[in-house]
Design a protein around this motif. Structure first.
Motif, PDB file in Angstrom:
ATOM      1  N   LEU A 175       2.364  19.888  79.446  1.00 42.26           N
ATOM      2  CA  LEU A 175       2.266  19.541  80.875  1.00 42.26           C
ATOM      3  C   LEU A 175       0.802  19.336  81.287  1.00 42.26           C
ATOM      4  O   LEU A 175       0.470  18.403  82.016  1.00 42.26           O
ATOM      5  CB  LEU A 175       2.911  20.627  81.749  1.00 42.26           C
ATOM      6  N   ILE A 176      -0.072  20.214  80.783  1.00 37.75           N
ATOM      7  CA  ILE A 176      -1.502  20.104  81.123  1.00 37.75           C
ATOM      8  C   ILE A 176      -2.065  18.770  80.603  1.00 37.75           C
ATOM      9  O   ILE A 176      -2.772  18.060  81.318  1.00 37.75           O
ATOM     10  CB  ILE A 176      -2.299  21.305  80.543  1.00 37.75           C
ATOM     11  N   LYS A 177      -1.694  18.434  79.358  1.00 40.54           N
ATOM     12  CA  LYS A 177      -2.178  17.179  78.783  1.00 40.54           C
ATOM     13  C   LYS A 177      -1.665  15.957  79.539  1.00 40.54           C
ATOM     14  O   LYS A 177      -2.300  14.917  79.562  1.00 40.54           O
ATOM     15  CB  LYS A 177      -1.794  17.085  77.296  1.00 40.54           C
ATOM     16  N   LYS A 178      -0.477  16.105  80.127  1.00 38.42           N
ATOM     17  CA  LYS A 178       0.095  15.022  80.944  1.00 38.42           C
ATOM     18  C   LYS A 178      -0.661  14.866  82.272  1.00 38.42           C
ATOM     19  O   LYS A 178      -0.360  13.955  83.048  1.00 38.42           O
ATOM     20  CB  LYS A 178       1.566  15.329  81.241  1.00 38.42           C
ATOM     21  N   GLY A 179      -1.555  15.836  82.560  1.00 37.64           N
ATOM     22  CA  GLY A 179      -2.364  15.712  83.768  1.00 37.64           C
ATOM     23  C   GLY A 179      -1.934  16.602  84.939  1.00 37.64           C
ATOM     24  O   GLY A 179      -2.541  16.554  86.009  1.00 37.64           O
ATOM     25  N   TYR A 180      -0.908  17.412  84.737  1.00 42.90           N
ATOM     26  CA  TYR A 180      -0.480  18.310  85.826  1.00 42.90           C
ATOM     27  C   TYR A 180      -1.480  19.449  85.970  1.00 42.90           C
ATOM     28  O   TYR A 180      -1.975  19.980  84.989  1.00 42.90           O
ATOM     29  CB  TYR A 180       0.947  18.827  85.567  1.00 42.90           C
ATOM     30  N   LYS A 181      -1.777  19.798  87.234  1.00 45.17           N
ATOM     31  CA  LYS A 181      -2.864  20.762  87.479  1.00 45.17           C
ATOM     32  C   LYS A 181      -2.379  22.081  88.064  1.00 45.17           C
ATOM     33  O   LYS A 181      -2.935  23.138  87.815  1.00 45.17           O
ATOM     34  CB  LYS A 181      -3.895  20.144  88.428  1.00 45.17           C
ATOM     35  N   LYS A 182      -1.320  22.020  88.896  1.00 41.21           N
ATOM     36  CA  LYS A 182      -0.810  23.251  89.519  1.00 41.21           C
ATOM     37  C   LYS A 182       0.597  23.495  88.977  1.00 41.21           C
ATOM     38  O   LYS A 182       1.591  23.010  89.520  1.00 41.21           O
ATOM     39  CB  LYS A 182      -0.753  23.063  91.043  1.00 41.21           C
ATOM     40  N   ILE A 183       0.654  24.206  87.866  1.00 37.85           N
ATOM     41  CA  ILE A 183       1.941  24.372  87.180  1.00 37.85           C
ATOM     42  C   ILE A 183       2.555  25.722  87.527  1.00 37.85           C
ATOM     43  O   ILE A 183       1.968  26.772  87.250  1.00 37.85           O
ATOM     44  CB  ILE A 183       1.751  24.249  85.656  1.00 37.85           C
ATOM     45  N   ALA A 184       3.741  25.682  88.146  1.00 47.49           N
ATOM     46  CA  ALA A 184       4.449  26.926  88.463  1.00 47.49           C
ATOM     47  C   ALA A 184       5.339  27.313  87.280  1.00 47.49           C
ATOM     48  O   ALA A 184       5.693  26.476  86.442  1.00 47.49           O
ATOM     49  CB  ALA A 184       5.312  26.715  89.707  1.00 47.49           C
ATOM     50  N   HIS A 185       5.697  28.597  87.209  1.00 48.27           N
ATOM     51  CA  HIS A 185       6.657  29.044  86.200  1.00 48.27           C
ATOM     52  C   HIS A 185       7.805  29.750  86.902  1.00 48.27           C
ATOM     53  O   HIS A 185       7.577  30.659  87.700  1.00 48.27           O
ATOM     54  CB  HIS A 185       5.965  29.985  85.200  1.00 48.27           C
ATOM     55  N   PHE A 186       9.022  29.286  86.650  1.00 46.60           N
ATOM     56  CA  PHE A 186      10.224  29.997  87.104  1.00 46.60           C
ATOM     57  C   PHE A 186      10.617  30.879  85.934  1.00 46.60           C
ATOM     58  O   PHE A 186      11.193  30.392  84.953  1.00 46.60           O
ATOM     59  CB  PHE A 186      11.346  29.018  87.460  1.00 46.60           C
ATOM     60  N   ARG A 187      10.240  32.158  85.995  1.00 46.50           N
ATOM     61  CA  ARG A 187      10.447  33.029  84.851  1.00 46.50           C
ATOM     62  C   ARG A 187      11.779  33.766  84.929  1.00 46.50           C
ATOM     63  O   ARG A 187      12.401  33.842  85.977  1.00 46.50           O
ATOM     64  CB  ARG A 187       9.317  34.040  84.709  1.00 46.50           C
ATOM     65  N   GLY A 188      12.181  34.352  83.786  1.00 47.66           N
ATOM     66  CA  GLY A 188      13.387  35.178  83.756  1.00 47.66           C
ATOM     67  C   GLY A 188      13.086  36.574  84.274  1.00 47.66           C
ATOM     68  O   GLY A 188      11.951  36.865  84.676  1.00 47.66           O
ATOM     69  N   SER A 189      14.072  37.456  84.254  1.00 42.40           N
ATOM     70  CA  SER A 189      13.868  38.817  84.748  1.00 42.40           C
ATOM     71  C   SER A 189      12.944  39.573  83.788  1.00 42.40           C
ATOM     72  O   SER A 189      12.544  39.061  82.755  1.00 42.40           O
ATOM     73  CB  SER A 189      15.210  39.518  84.920  1.00 42.40           C
ATOM     74  N   TYR A 190      12.602  40.825  84.139  1.00 40.29           N
ATOM     75  CA  TYR A 190      11.557  41.545  83.399  1.00 40.29           C
ATOM     76  C   TYR A 190      12.027  42.174  82.098  1.00 40.29           C
ATOM     77  O   TYR A 190      11.231  42.705  81.349  1.00 40.29           O
ATOM     78  CB  TYR A 190      10.927  42.604  84.307  1.00 40.29           C
ATOM     79  N   MET A 191      13.340  42.134  81.829  1.00 44.89           N
ATOM     80  CA  MET A 191      13.814  42.879  80.681  1.00 44.89           C
ATOM     81  C   MET A 191      13.909  42.111  79.367  1.00 44.89           C
ATOM     82  O   MET A 191      13.322  42.550  78.381  1.00 44.89           O
ATOM     83  CB  MET A 191      15.152  43.529  81.013  1.00 44.89           C
ATOM     84  N   LEU A 206      -2.449  28.420  80.094  1.00 43.80           N
ATOM     85  CA  LEU A 206      -3.364  28.233  81.232  1.00 43.80           C
ATOM     86  C   LEU A 206      -4.755  28.718  80.855  1.00 43.80           C
ATOM     87  O   LEU A 206      -5.749  28.004  81.017  1.00 43.80           O
ATOM     88  CB  LEU A 206      -2.861  28.992  82.465  1.00 43.80           C
ATOM     89  N   GLU A 207      -4.834  29.944  80.345  1.00 37.97           N
ATOM     90  CA  GLU A 207      -6.118  30.551  79.961  1.00 37.97           C
ATOM     91  C   GLU A 207      -6.881  29.666  78.980  1.00 37.97           C
ATOM     92  O   GLU A 207      -8.070  29.414  79.141  1.00 37.97           O
ATOM     93  CB  GLU A 207      -5.884  31.921  79.310  1.00 37.97           C
ATOM     94  N   ASP A 208      -6.176  29.188  77.955  1.00 33.60           N
ATOM     95  CA  ASP A 208      -6.828  28.382  76.920  1.00 33.60           C
ATOM     96  C   ASP A 208      -7.339  27.045  77.467  1.00 33.60           C
ATOM     97  O   ASP A 208      -8.098  26.358  76.798  1.00 33.60           O
ATOM     98  CB  ASP A 208      -5.878  28.138  75.739  1.00 33.60           C
ATOM     99  N   HIS A 209      -6.873  26.662  78.649  1.00 38.26           N
ATOM    100  CA  HIS A 209      -7.360  25.432  79.274  1.00 38.26           C
ATOM    101  C   HIS A 209      -8.206  25.726  80.509  1.00 38.26           C
ATOM    102  O   HIS A 209      -8.389  24.854  81.367  1.00 38.26           O
ATOM    103  CB  HIS A 209      -6.184  24.510  79.629  1.00 38.26           C
ATOM    104  N   ASN A 210      -8.690  26.972  80.580  1.00 39.37           N
ATOM    105  CA  ASN A 210      -9.552  27.396  81.695  1.00 39.37           C
ATOM    106  C   ASN A 210      -8.943  27.154  83.079  1.00 39.37           C
ATOM    107  O   ASN A 210      -9.623  26.764  84.018  1.00 39.37           O
ATOM    108  CB  ASN A 210     -10.922  26.694  81.623  1.00 39.37           C
ATOM    109  N   ILE A 211      -7.617  27.345  83.154  1.00 41.30           N
ATOM    110  CA  ILE A 211      -6.958  27.267  84.456  1.00 41.30           C
ATOM    111  C   ILE A 211      -6.667  28.699  84.885  1.00 41.30           C
ATOM    112  O   ILE A 211      -6.048  29.464  84.129  1.00 41.30           O
ATOM    113  CB  ILE A 211      -5.650  26.453  84.365  1.00 41.30           C
ATOM    114  N   ALA A 212      -7.148  29.078  86.069  1.00 46.91           N
ATOM    115  CA  ALA A 212      -6.966  30.465  86.519  1.00 46.91           C
ATOM    116  C   ALA A 212      -5.480  30.747  86.733  1.00 46.91           C
ATOM    117  O   ALA A 212      -4.767  29.938  87.332  1.00 46.91           O
ATOM    118  CB  ALA A 212      -7.741  30.688  87.809  1.00 46.91           C
TER     119      ALA A 212
END
Lengths: 339, 339
Positions: A175-191, A206-212
């Motif tokens: 997604l980052i390579k495609k040019g998207y900058k604000k990427i949300a994650h719809f994650r699963g539950s914590y278990m 994100l970290e590896d591409h210096n995105i906070a």
């Protein structure tokens, strides 16, 4: 029960039970004539060997147990298909139980299967399962256990998974390579471990591409990661985070909920917001726009898990040592219209 | 196997096997102290009663068999969910087998289940099944059998279905009332009863509205009535029958194949051609446009079939006569965007 027994056959032919038994097994010290008479009568009376008695003698049930969270689920149906195919090859039958994502059900079902003396157990854990004593009881009972997909790292047994962290990492890098900058994650539950790992893959990319990393861009799908989770959280994205330009969803079902909501309110995918799923359910190729996703090889996971279990059952039967395996099957990105 | 036996417990405690057995069953002629010692040791050694031996005594396996054409199918997954829920209530386990729409597999699987001495069998027949000797062998073996969904009218046993002919009749009447004049039918193959009945319902609805039946408007989906069947036949409609203004499809999967093709070539649904499905798969509510369809109550079909089977097993066990039931569950039309 009116099943015909050896005794009835012996009685009707006026010969001994031993002779009947030998005739049916094809022993050479029974005459061809007697054999024919026994087989003809057995067929006529619909005789089938009593498998309980056979089991008692061989101490094998030729049956395995399978516990999965839910059946009405494309991924698990495909896994079961793989398991049944492998079981058929080896003449095993499969008892299937659904935990409905409940730890309590898993415990009861394990007890039932052990009591039934199945030769081995295959399991994918419920989202609730955070303690593992019941799994350890299978192992201490000396019954082979193979975990797949939703596993417990702390339990010592063979495991078949994909590398969820790497798959998610690759997805977000894409997604980052495609040019998207604000990427949300719809994650699963914590278990479940796979939901944790997918989240960690997202964060690392994100970290590896210096995105906070911004925790407000992570939305938790705790209603079993289903369609409604996607639909409801998509609303939140539009209302609260208009800066988001892509969403990486923990499963296709969640992603399809997102697509549904965006289609309804006229958000254009992928121009306004891109959507990327996980699993490659059949459905993802028929929605509009078609969903880009990660292929999760359910059939192969089923086949490998069953194959390892049957090998372990065999080794155990012959008193050979078992070396546990941890298999990671490869995944890849399927690019369609939604990204 | 290293399962603990009564003998080991007896040996370790220096008491008789009978005393151990009585202690575990809570007999009153064993002292509380002995009982405690036995139970503690049994727990410590992970003792579980040998179910083969129990089965041999009770002649009940507390297991039923289920044979379905395929697992990766929304309708059958939902049926299984209903069956498992009912089985759980009655403490039964379910062995699941897939015939993959093959008569030969059905035969082998029945033999396996009878050999396993399951207490009863639930079946939905393969599309290939046009002879029924293997089903009759279940009955002559005195094992209760319940057929559901894809049944054989000629086999004497309990059956749970919907009224496919009436459901299809209602569906086509609905299309006619909506003003559609040239209604095509994408029918199933010639073997399963439900595909025949849906076709007959289509034909009857036309007749009752004085619309001449035209066999060139009937397209056969003989590739297991799947997505590709819909997609390929939709092409034929456009190439060869531009007069058609509505299609009644034998299943949702076929209908979704049609929608996919029409979306690709820019045919507007329902303005140019309406599409009506059958089954109400989850998918049908997420495609664009949303598919109108007939609700087929899979979960209820599973629950009722299992419930009847367990009742018959029980009656048989107690030597009561069994009266076979033929249950028809109601269906209704779900109107969405495609009609």
């Amino acid at each position: 029960m009116t099943n015909t027994t050896l005794k009835e056959i012996a009685c009707q032919l006026g010969i001994s039970i031993t002779t009947v038994s030998k005739a049916l097994k094809g022993y050479s010290d029974v005459s061809a004539k007697t054999k024919k008479a026994v087989i003809d009568l057995a067929n006529h009376l619909n005789y089938t060997p009593n498998s309980f008695a056979v089991n008692l003698r061989t101490k094998e049930s030729k049956t395995i147990g399978l516990i999965i969270p839910t059946l009405v689920h494309d991924f698990f149906s495909t896994v079961i298909k793989g398991i049944l195919e492998e079981a058929e090859k080896r003449d095993y039958l499969v008892i299937i139980l659904q935990s409905n994502e409940k730890l309590e059900f898993e415990k009861t079902q394990i007890a039932l299967l052990l009591n039934k003396r199945v030769d081995g157990i295959l399991m994918s854990l419920s989202n609730e399962t955070g303690e593992f004593e019941h799994l350890k009881s299978i192992i201490s009972h000396n019954t082979p256990l193979v975990l797949f997909d939703k596993i417990a790292k702390l339990v010592t047994c063979s495991k078949v998974t994909i590398n969820d962290k790497k798959a998610a990492y690759d997805a977000v890098c894409y997604l980052i390579k495609k040019g998207y900058k604000k990427i949300a994650h719809f994650r699963g539950s914590y278990m479940p471990q796979n939901s944790i790992d997918r989240f960690l893959g997202y964060k690392k990319a994100l970290e590896d591409h210096n995105i906070a990393y911004d925790s407000s861009l992570v939305f938790v799908c705790d209603n079993n990661m289903d369609f409604d989770d996607g639909y409801e959280n998509a609303k939140k994205v539009i209302d609260e985070h208009s800066e988001i330009d892509a969403i990486f969803a923990v499963t296709d079902l969640v992603a399809i909920g997102i697509i549904k909501y965006f289609n309804e309110v006229g958000i254009i995918i992928p121009n306004q917001i891109a959507v990327l799923g996980f699993s490659n359910w059949f459905m993802s190729s028929v929605v509009t726009p078609q969903l880009s996703t990660i292929d999760q090889p359910g059939f192969e996971i089923g086949k490998r898990s069953a194959s390892i279990l049957f090998d372990e059952i065999n080794l155990k039967k012959n008193n050979f040592p078992v070396v546990f395996q941890s298999i990671e099957l490869p995944t890849y990105i399927i690019e369609r219209e939604s990204t």
